[in-house]
Motif scaffolding. Structure first.
Motif, PDB file in Angstrom:
ATOM      1  N   LEU A 121       0.487  -1.021   0.040  1.00 24.80           N
ATOM      2  CA  LEU A 121       0.176   0.569   0.066  1.00 24.80           C
ATOM      3  C   LEU A 121       0.849   1.462  -0.152  1.00 24.80           C
ATOM      4  O   LEU A 121       0.759   2.250  -0.718  1.00 24.80           O
ATOM      5  CB  LEU A 121      -1.043  -0.239   1.119  1.00 24.80           C
ATOM      6  CG  LEU A 121      -2.388  -1.223   0.798  1.00 24.80           C
ATOM      7  CD1 LEU A 121      -2.677  -1.090   2.390  1.00 24.80           C
ATOM      8  CD2 LEU A 121      -3.184  -0.360  -0.011  1.00 24.80           C
TER       9      LEU A 121
ATOM     10  N   LEU B  32       2.022   1.584  -3.166  1.00 26.14           N
ATOM     11  CA  LEU B  32       1.137   2.283  -4.109  1.00 26.14           C
ATOM     12  C   LEU B  32       0.597   3.553  -4.219  1.00 26.14           C
ATOM     13  O   LEU B  32       0.515   4.045  -4.943  1.00 26.14           O
ATOM     14  CB  LEU B  32      -0.580   1.242  -3.899  1.00 26.14           C
ATOM     15  CG  LEU B  32      -0.252  -0.226  -4.302  1.00 26.14           C
ATOM     16  CD1 LEU B  32      -1.223  -0.972  -4.253  1.00 26.14           C
ATOM     17  CD2 LEU B  32       0.089  -0.089  -6.356  1.00 26.14           C
ATOM     18  N   ALA B  33       0.459   3.797  -2.908  1.00 29.57           N
ATOM     19  CA  ALA B  33      -0.052   5.412  -3.113  1.00 29.57           C
ATOM     20  C   ALA B  33       1.620   6.630  -3.225  1.00 29.57           C
ATOM     21  O   ALA B  33       0.480   7.094  -3.569  1.00 29.57           O
ATOM     22  CB  ALA B  33       0.495   5.235  -0.672  1.00 29.57           C
TER      23      ALA B  33
ATOM     24  N   LEU C  86       3.229   5.545  -5.767  1.00 24.28           N
ATOM     25  CA  LEU C  86       3.030   5.529  -7.417  1.00 24.28           C
ATOM     26  C   LEU C  86       1.418   6.460  -7.684  1.00 24.28           C
ATOM     27  O   LEU C  86       2.110   7.216  -9.041  1.00 24.28           O
ATOM     28  CB  LEU C  86       2.925   4.689  -7.853  1.00 24.28           C
ATOM     29  CG  LEU C  86       4.267   3.291  -7.854  1.00 24.28           C
ATOM     30  CD1 LEU C  86       4.147   2.039  -7.988  1.00 24.28           C
ATOM     31  CD2 LEU C  86       5.100   3.938  -8.444  1.00 24.28           C
TER      32      LEU C  86
ATOM     33  N   ALA D 208      -7.840   7.931  -3.989  1.00 24.22           N
ATOM     34  CA  ALA D 208      -7.338   7.010  -3.050  1.00 24.22           C
ATOM     35  C   ALA D 208      -6.488   6.712  -2.486  1.00 24.22           C
ATOM     36  O   ALA D 208      -6.279   6.483  -1.582  1.00 24.22           O
ATOM     37  CB  ALA D 208      -7.406   6.395  -4.377  1.00 24.22           C
ATOM     38  N   VAL D 209      -5.244   7.672  -2.539  1.00 23.00           N
ATOM     39  CA  VAL D 209      -4.409   8.174  -2.021  1.00 23.00           C
ATOM     40  C   VAL D 209      -4.275   7.914  -0.605  1.00 23.00           C
ATOM     41  O   VAL D 209      -3.454   7.465   0.436  1.00 23.00           O
ATOM     42  CB  VAL D 209      -3.127   9.337  -2.526  1.00 23.00           C
ATOM     43  CG1 VAL D 209      -2.235   9.708  -1.841  1.00 23.00           C
ATOM     44  CG2 VAL D 209      -3.024   8.964  -4.302  1.00 23.00           C
TER      45      VAL D 209
ATOM     46  N   ILE E 139      -5.458   5.115   0.765  1.00 21.26           N
ATOM     47  CA  ILE E 139      -4.779   3.811   1.381  1.00 21.26           C
ATOM     48  C   ILE E 139      -3.545   4.422   1.880  1.00 21.26           C
ATOM     49  O   ILE E 139      -3.230   3.723   3.114  1.00 21.26           O
ATOM     50  CB  ILE E 139      -3.731   3.890   0.011  1.00 21.26           C
ATOM     51  CG1 ILE E 139      -4.076   3.821  -1.567  1.00 21.26           C
ATOM     52  CG2 ILE E 139      -1.797   2.746  -0.026  1.00 21.26           C
ATOM     53  CD1 ILE E 139      -4.042   3.475  -2.974  1.00 21.26           C
ATOM     54  N   GLY E 140      -3.275   5.566   2.506  1.00 19.80           N
ATOM     55  CA  GLY E 140      -2.378   6.316   3.297  1.00 19.80           C
ATOM     56  C   GLY E 140      -2.774   6.099   4.479  1.00 19.80           C
ATOM     57  O   GLY E 140      -2.698   5.304   5.942  1.00 19.80           O
TER      58      GLY E 140
ATOM     59  N   SER F  92      -3.585   2.538   5.948  1.00 24.97           N
ATOM     60  CA  SER F  92      -1.452   1.608   6.285  1.00 24.97           C
ATOM     61  C   SER F  92      -1.656   2.520   7.670  1.00 24.97           C
ATOM     62  O   SER F  92      -0.809   1.046   7.694  1.00 24.97           O
ATOM     63  CB  SER F  92      -0.789   2.438   5.465  1.00 24.97           C
ATOM     64  OG  SER F  92      -1.023   2.340   3.946  1.00 24.97           O
TER      65      SER F  92
ATOM     66  N   TYR G 110       1.937  -1.403 -16.800  1.00 22.52           N
ATOM     67  CA  TYR G 110       3.403  -1.053 -16.581  1.00 22.52           C
ATOM     68  C   TYR G 110       4.461  -1.238 -17.224  1.00 22.52           C
ATOM     69  O   TYR G 110       5.510  -0.921 -17.553  1.00 22.52           O
ATOM     70  CB  TYR G 110       3.810  -1.631 -15.194  1.00 22.52           C
ATOM     71  CG  TYR G 110       3.197  -1.356 -13.944  1.00 22.52           C
ATOM     72  CD1 TYR G 110       2.475  -0.078 -13.918  1.00 22.52           C
ATOM     73  CD2 TYR G 110       3.327  -1.751 -12.731  1.00 22.52           C
ATOM     74  CE1 TYR G 110       1.934   0.720 -12.586  1.00 22.52           C
ATOM     75  CE2 TYR G 110       3.142  -1.175 -11.389  1.00 22.52           C
ATOM     76  CZ  TYR G 110       2.143   0.183 -11.213  1.00 22.52           C
ATOM     77  OH  TYR G 110       1.815   1.105 -10.254  1.00 22.52           O
TER      78      TYR G 110
END
Lengths: 557, 608
Positions: free
Chosen positions: A473, A476-477, A479, B15-16, B19-20, B23, B589
């Motif tokens: 994660l 991913l964060a 990127l 999303a970021v 996700i943060g 985590s 990718y």
């Protein structure tokens, strides 16, 4: 020409290390007779191993060292120590062999806290101490809140005392083969089982002992050969696999991973020189690349040898994972370098590989290099290989990204004018992280699918799998944040350094610090200080870099 | 309006952030787990509603991110595949959670087959024993824990509401059955003493223990504390009491009594008076002869019975019984032991062994038995009219005899012994048991949860503690209702039998290398059977279930193996989801490596 001096110094460093670490170890093996015994097969810890390996493992267990300096200053290899216990009269029970490092334990049991090593006699005949030891161990069983490390250390010490007892007794270990996977015998048991043939072996052993005590000469290797001949004749060739044992002794003496980190350091220095020098630069570059390639090949050889010895993919404990991670980083860098020559990949990979391999090579009590049989839950060659290797390739990619991250941050701060280099570095860092994300997510998913099969559930928030997810994660964060535009080139490179701390936690922290969950077969202790210092330095480094970068930007604006 | 909402929900910024947040929460959760326990971490984090909401939000973000980019073009395929994969795994997990069945079977080697799995979900089973009807009500433990009012349990249709209403009050993690001694209404002599022991060197505050000594309960006649034994002795009359306090010589005590029950005919014979005499039963049909008395029974070197002393340390009697059943003559030879009834043996001719019971009672205090000579013994004598006496003897010393009052310390200054006082003397004791909650003992590895139920009916309002796996029956208005609090069981269409369990070890060690169960699985309908070996990483698939090795135990009773049975209809989604994610990342990718270079250049330019 200060840089040249610096380079020469750096060049001398690996040479010094090489001499110190490598040559000293094998120096004695020519004139001390016990070396012939290295091929004696011993059944120990659930597998057959050469006496050479058995000796190394046990000397490290006892002393924390891979060779021994006795009280008169004589230097012994592990094999010599154990063979001397096995054959000699030298009184090892009086030798201060047993390392007791835990200060609190020494205080609790009444040992001198300024001493580090104690002899078997010091400890065993001290009844007060033995009583204290068993008390510490017993208390833990009654009260869970009691200091667990203390009782663990007490148990370890008790094991060490027993080990010296076992090694110095005539019934040292099981070296008389038994048919078909049965428990092997010590000498006395062997005589009882094989009768006449066993008596022959005893005669061989006595002869060997006499020759050894007489100082050893050519007769010694003859005696060893006769002994091996007789041992081999007891069982079928499959039950006395001398070929495989030879491979293991070869592996033990080769030290492929040690040679590899030395090669890495040399190639690092060469690459630095190649960067400075204009005239000879190209030749030195190719030479450096060659040395790096040699190091990589050595790692591959080491990896293959371990696979042959253990009959499985060698990715089952921290040591093996570290070694494989280094190999992965080297390979990735090597291929990058082959496709676009920029020196920088070798530079970064050489450093990270060397650091990882030096850690693995020099902390045998933290990262146990011994080869051990697999616990039942891991006994699936296909899943184990696929899951762990994929995850570890992911780690390796992030390791490489860490290296590139350092170099680009360095460029950003000190050589901001080299935009082209910075751009290509950033691009490759991003690409490397993408490779890492691919392999880490593949490995984590494979782990989940394996867990579904072996444990009956796909995902159970076990600390190890949770941390694999956290590490994923984080990357991913990073990127995604880059796509959004929250971080740019510098931020990405700094983030690749920070995010790697998540990998350290997932790989090392879960097994060594948290110590809970279903991946208990990989748990261990030790090395916390080193890891904490490493993580601390990295975080400070990034902090420093960010502040400097910001200030520069402000000035420019 | 909607499209803007979706754009926000599907934005990469969200999303970021998500996700943060995830985590950070996960890091916190793993640290919490290592300092507390897995269970606590699950209930606080992974199993909580807000955690599920967070995951759901992430799922919505993934869906919206895909919707925002509609209409899709070729360059979206990697992104779409990856996000579809994540969604499939989430859906698979939800399906597994809702429709999946998971349970365990514990099988004993060589025993019969089992055709139901035990899940880890708890149920309360309520049955009417008069009509053989029953109900299974699943319990939601988390809901029950946080509920402030009792949660009603629906008893329809087996018990009408006007007869009984039941609701679950709470669940206790661990409970224990405690003895409760009360004065019975029968008023017959059956004494019990409550004693308290406190450490003489009071180094900890709660070192006082209270225990009951009950004469009528063989398990509660003697208490042991290290080398100290405390025994209760009853004396109903003054005469008995005198005899106990001033014991006559052993000759006068006699040799005890033997009780015979031969095909329903009961005879009691005092040993001393009847040795070598033929004693007839009241109807005269049965003749019993006590052949020989062994006060201190042993087998000698030739395996023949002897007595090694004259003190009754191990009294045994050799007897002979004969009677006639019609034409047939029946007879029994046997040995019976006072202290070891389970060792008694007999040879029976012409009758059923089950129909013959012989019981040898020889009441002596422990002080009279040589085997206890090395122990410290305190006998507490409960006499008539609330009289209390003690007889105490330390190993190797003489007896001390004295009288006692309630709450008075027994005046013994033996080193290391606890101070003992008698708290209560119940003349006619009735032993009841009461379920009380106790703290969880993690070291013990065993706990017995209990469910507290509230029962409400006409003239009835009470709270009941139902312990796990212990049936409890009550009568309400003449209706017998049986409660059973247990794990839910799911029946299977097949049955499993453990033929053999093996545990190979690594060579030369006792470290297990594998756990292997050889099982026979039989289809109930067709009767077809399959035999297969199941071991770690090698499960068996049968009837929609995956059967895998989970645990084992190897005790004196035999080897048992625990298998896990799992049926997960969402499993294939997880597989396909995983594959899609990987293909997607590959596309994203690595399929067009040059597009990234361009985009990164673009970004670099933007940044300048």
């Amino acid at each position: 020409m200060s840089s040249l001096r610096c380079v020469i110094l750096l060049l001398l460093l690996p040479v010094w290390l090489l001499e110190n670490q490598c040559l000293a170890l094998d120096k004695n093996s020519i004139d001390i007779p016990s070396s012939g015994l290295s091929l004696l097969i011993v059944q120990d810890g659930g597998r057959k191993k050469p006496l050479d390996t058995y000796a190394r493992e046990n000397l490290i267990k006892l002393t924390g060292r891979s060779k021994w300096k006795d009280s008169e200053g004589g230097e012994w290899t592990a094999l010599e120590v154990i063979a001397d216990m096995f054959l000699g009269t030298n009184n090892w029970q009086k030798e201060k062999l047993i390392k007791v490092g835990h200060i609190l334990l020494k205080k609790e049991v009444g040992l001198d806290i300024n001493e580090k090593f104690f002899s078997y006699q010091d400890l065993h005949t001290n009844q007060e101490l033995m009583k204290n030891l068993s008390q510490i161990i017993r208390i833990e069983e009654d009260a869970p809140q009691y200091d667990k490390t203390l009782s663990f250390e007490a148990k370890v010490l008790l094991q060490k005392i027993r080990l010296v007892e076992k090694l110095t007794a005539s019934e040292a270990f099981s070296w008389i083969p038994a048919p078909k996977g049965e428990s092997w015998f010590s000498l006395i048991e062997g005589i009882e089982f094989y009768k006449e043939k066993g008596k022959n072996i005893q005669q061989n052993y006595e002869n060997l002992k006499t020759v050894y005590l007489a100082g050893g000469d050519r007769n010694f290797s003859d005696c060893v050969n006769i002994l091996f001949e007789n041992l081999r004749s007891l069982v079928s060739p499959n039950d006395y696999p001398q070929g495989k044992i030879r491979i293991e002794v070869f592996y033990n003496n080769l030290h492929p991973f040690r040679l590899a980190w030395i090669a890495c350091l040399i190639s690092f220095v060469l690459m630095l020189i190649a960067n400075q020098q204009k005239s000879l630069g190209k030749a030195i570059y190719w030479f450096g690349l060659g040395v790096f390639g040699l190091g990589t090949i050595l790692q591959v050889i080491g990896f293959i040898l371990r696979t042959v010895i253990s009959s499985r993919a060698p990715v089952t404990n921290m040591y093996e994972v570290l070694v494989f991670m280094a190999l992965g980083a080297s390979l990735i860098a090597f291929f990058y370098e082959l496709f676009c020559r920029s020196k920088i990949f070798i530079l970064s990979a050489a450093v990270v590989t060397a650091v990882v391999l030096i850690l693995a090579d020099n902390l045998p009590t933290v990262f146990d290099p011994s080869i051990q049989p697999l616990v039942p839950v891991l006994r699936s060659n296909w899943w184990l290989t696929v899951h762990v290797i994929t995850i570890t390739i992911g780690y390796a990619a992030f390791l490489q990204a860490l290296g590139i991250g350092h170099i680009s941050v360095f460029y950003y701060l000190f050589k901001p004018q080299e935009e082209k280099s910075i751009q290509s570095l950033t691009k490759f860092n991003c690409r490397t992280m993408q490779i890492g994300v691919f392999f880490l997510s593949a490995g984590t998913l494979l782990g989940a699918l394996w867990a579904e099969k072996a444990w009956g559930r796909f995902w159970g928030w076990d600390p190890k799998e949770t941390w694999a997810l956290i590490a994923l994660l984080i990357y991913l964060a990073v990127l995604h944040a880059r796509y959004v535009g929250w971080i740019k080139g510098f931020g990405l490179n700094a983030a690749s350094i920070l995010a790697f701390q998540g990998i350290i936690m997932a790989g090392y922290g879960v097994n060594y610090i948290l110590g809970t969950g279903k991946h208990s077969y990989g748990f261990g202790i030790g090395g916390e200080e080193i890891v904490a210092i490493f993580v601390g330095i990295e975080i400070l480094l990034v902090l420093f870099a960010v502040i400097r970068y910001r200030m520069k930007r402000l000035k420019n604006d | 309006m909607y499209s803007r909402l979706i754009a926000h929900l599907g934005s990469m910024r969200l999303a970021v952030v998500l996700i943060g947040i995830l985590s950070v929460i996960l890091i916190w959760a793993t640290i919490y787990e290592s300092t507390h326990s897995t269970q606590e971490a699950v209930s606080l984090f992974y199993g909580s509603v807000w955690f599920s909401c967070l995951l759901l939000l992430l799922g919505i973000n993934v869906v919206c991110a895909a919707l925002v980019r509609y209409p899709w073009s070729k360059r979206h395929r990697g992104f779409l595949l990856t996000h579809a994969g994540i969604l499939l795994i989430l859906i698979g997990a939800i399906i597994g959670l809702l429709l999946g069945k998971e349970g365990y079977i514990t099988l004993k080697e060589g025993a019969g087959s089992v055709d139901a799995i035990t899940t880890q979900r708890e149920v309360i089973q309520i049955s009417r024993t008069d009509r053989a009807e029953f109900l299974k009500v699943p319990l939601e433990i988390n809901k029950l824990k946080s509920a402030s009012v009792p949660i009603p349990i629906e008893l329809n249709p087996i018990i009408p509401k006007d007869i009984l209403k039941v609701s679950a009050v709470t669940r206790y993690e661990n409970t224990e059955e405690q003895t409760l001694v009360v004065e019975s209404e029968r008023k017959s002599f059956s004494p019990a003493l409550q004693i308290s022991l406190s450490a003489s060197r009071g180094n900890s505050a709660n070192s006082e223990i209270e225990e009951w000594l009950v004469l009528s309960d063989p398990e509660k006649q003697v208490l042991q504390f290290g080398p100290l034994f405390i025994q209760i002795i009853g004396a109903e009359t003054q005469k008995e009491l005198d005899q106990i306090l001033n014991p006559p010589s052993l000759e006068k005590i006699g040799f005890g009594n033997i009780f015979f029950d031969i095909e329903g005919e009961k005879i009691e014979i005092p040993v001393k008076e009847s040795l070598n005499k033929e004693i007839r039963s009241t109807n005269g049909n049965i003749a019993v002869t006590l052949k020989e008395y062994f006060p201190d029974f042993r087998m000698d070197d030739n395996d023949s019975p002897v007595s090694i002393s004259e003190t009754p340390n191990n009294p045994a009697v050799h007897y002979y019984i004969s009677w006639e059943k019609g034409e047939e003559k029946c007879f029994v030879y046997g040995f019976v032991f006072a202290d070891y009834p389970e060792l008694s043996m007999m040879k029976v001719h012409g009758a059923d062994e089950e129909q013959i019971k012989v019981n040898y009672k020889f009441n002596r205090s422990m002080l009279d038995i040589n085997a206890w000579d090395d122990s410290n013994i305190i006998c507490l004598v409960a006499g008539p009219e609330n009289q209390l006496h003690y007889i105490a003897r330390r190993a190797g010393e003489d007896k001390k005899i004295g009288t006692l009052q309630l709450n008075e310390k027994i005046p013994l200054n033996w080193k290391m012994n606890p101070a003992i006082t008698i708290k209560k003397y119940v003349f006619s004791a009735e032993v009841l048991s009461q379920v009380v909650p106790i703290p969880l003992d993690e070291e013990k590895g065993f706990s017995r949860p209990a469910l507290e139920l509230n029962l409400n009916g006409e003239n009835l309002s009470t709270n009941l503690m139902i312990q796990w796996n212990r049936p409890f029956e009550i009568q309400v208005k003449g209706v017998p209702v049986l409660f059973l609090y247990t794990d839910e069981k799911i029946p299977l269409d097949f049955e499993i039998q453990l033929l053999k369990f093996t545990m190979p070890t690594f060579e030369g060690t006792t470290m297990p290398a594998s756990y292997e169960s050889l099982v026979r699985v039989t289809d109930k309908k067709s009767g077809e059977a399959v035999e297969r070996k199941i071991w770690m990483n090698h499960p068996m698939t049968y009837g929609g279930y995956r059967i895998s090795q989970s645990g084992y135990s190897d005790s004196i009773g035999g080897k048992t193996s625990t298998l896990q049975l799992l049926s997960d209809p969402g499993s294939f989604l997880k597989w396909w989801g995983s594959i899609l994610i990987m293909i997607g990342i590959l596309f994203m990718y690595f399929w067009r490596p040059f597009s990234l270079r361009n985009s990164s250049r673009r970004n670099e330019k933007n940044s300048e």
